[in-house]
Write a protein that holds these residues in place. Structure first.
Motif, PDB file in Angstrom:
ATOM      1  N   HIS A 115       0.825  -1.210   0.000  1.00  0.00           N
ATOM      2  CA  HIS A 115       0.000   0.000   0.000  1.00  0.00           C
ATOM      3  C   HIS A 115       0.860   1.261   0.000  1.00  0.00           C
ATOM      4  O   HIS A 115       0.536   2.245  -0.665  1.00  0.00           O
ATOM      5  N   HIS A 118       2.114   1.737  -3.464  1.00  0.00           N
ATOM      6  CA  HIS A 118       1.025   2.226  -4.311  1.00  0.00           C
ATOM      7  C   HIS A 118       0.848   3.738  -4.115  1.00  0.00           C
ATOM      8  O   HIS A 118       0.743   4.491  -5.084  1.00  0.00           O
ATOM      9  N   LEU A 119       0.841   4.161  -2.879  1.00  0.00           N
ATOM     10  CA  LEU A 119       0.709   5.592  -2.581  1.00  0.00           C
ATOM     11  C   LEU A 119       1.866   6.381  -3.179  1.00  0.00           C
ATOM     12  O   LEU A 119       1.662   7.410  -3.825  1.00  0.00           O
ATOM     13  N   ASN A 121       3.855   5.516  -5.659  1.00  0.00           N
ATOM     14  CA  ASN A 121       3.834   5.458  -7.117  1.00  0.00           C
ATOM     15  C   ASN A 121       2.768   6.381  -7.700  1.00  0.00           C
ATOM     16  O   ASN A 121       2.948   6.929  -8.782  1.00  0.00           O
ATOM     17  N   ARG A 122       1.664   6.544  -6.996  1.00  0.00           N
ATOM     18  CA  ARG A 122       0.626   7.466  -7.469  1.00  0.00           C
ATOM     19  C   ARG A 122       1.117   8.903  -7.386  1.00  0.00           C
ATOM     20  O   ARG A 122       0.641   9.760  -8.119  1.00  0.00           O
ATOM     21  N   ALA A 123       2.043   9.174  -6.497  1.00  0.00           N
ATOM     22  CA  ALA A 123       2.561  10.534  -6.324  1.00  0.00           C
ATOM     23  C   ALA A 123       3.809  10.771  -7.173  1.00  0.00           C
ATOM     24  O   ALA A 123       4.504  11.753  -6.990  1.00  0.00           O
ATOM     25  N   ARG A 124       4.077   9.878  -8.108  1.00  0.00           N
ATOM     26  CA  ARG A 124       5.341   9.964  -8.851  1.00  0.00           C
ATOM     27  C   ARG A 124       5.536  11.283  -9.592  1.00  0.00           C
ATOM     28  O   ARG A 124       6.641  11.716  -9.789  1.00  0.00           O
TER      29      ARG A 124
END
Length: 138
Positions: A115, A118-119, A121-124
């Motif tokens: 998780h 995921h967080l 990577n979403r903020a990349r």
């Protein structure tokens, strides 16, 4: 009045300190080194967190995490993501190091680590995201 027994980590800390100071004949601490397991380091890190000794907490968490302790790796991910929001100026946020520890935990099957990744990577595309971490390695 009912008194509960002392917390196990306090007993562990006392035992480790006693062993460290029990040097016979002036032997150095190195000569009487006590093996401390990653789990014990993690428990000592939790105690340091309770005492708001964040420098010790981080050192102990990193040692336990480097030894493969999954819970320490998960906690490092959270602590390094939150940084000053939870710990004041004692712990700077470091998304790149948080990503490292989240990845290590995820490799061991940790849902928390997955998780966290995921967080992250979403903020990349946000400043200090994935690209910034990759650039730091160069």
């Amino acid at each position: 009045m009912h008194l509960s027994p002392p917390f196990p980590h306090r007993a562990l800390r006392a035992m480790l300190l006693a062993a460290a100071f029990a040097t016979a004949g002036g032997a150095s601490a190195r000569d009487t080194a006590v093996a401390v397991t990653p789990e014990q380091r993690f428990q000592l890190a939790l105690e340091a967190q309770s005492a708001r000794d964040y420098r010790s907490m981080m050192s102990l968490l990193r040692e336990a995490g480097a030894s493969g302790h999954r819970e320490a790796q998960e906690m490092l991910g959270v602590v390094l993501l939150a940084g000053p929001l939870l710990y004041g100026n004692g712990v700077p946020a470091d998304r790149c190091e948080a990503r490292h520890w989240a990845r290590e935990a995820a490799r061991q099957g940790s849902e928390v680590g997955q998780h966290q990744l995921h967080l992250l990577n979403r903020a990349r595309n946000a400043p200090m995201g994935r690209e910034a971490c990759d650039a730091q390695r160069s």
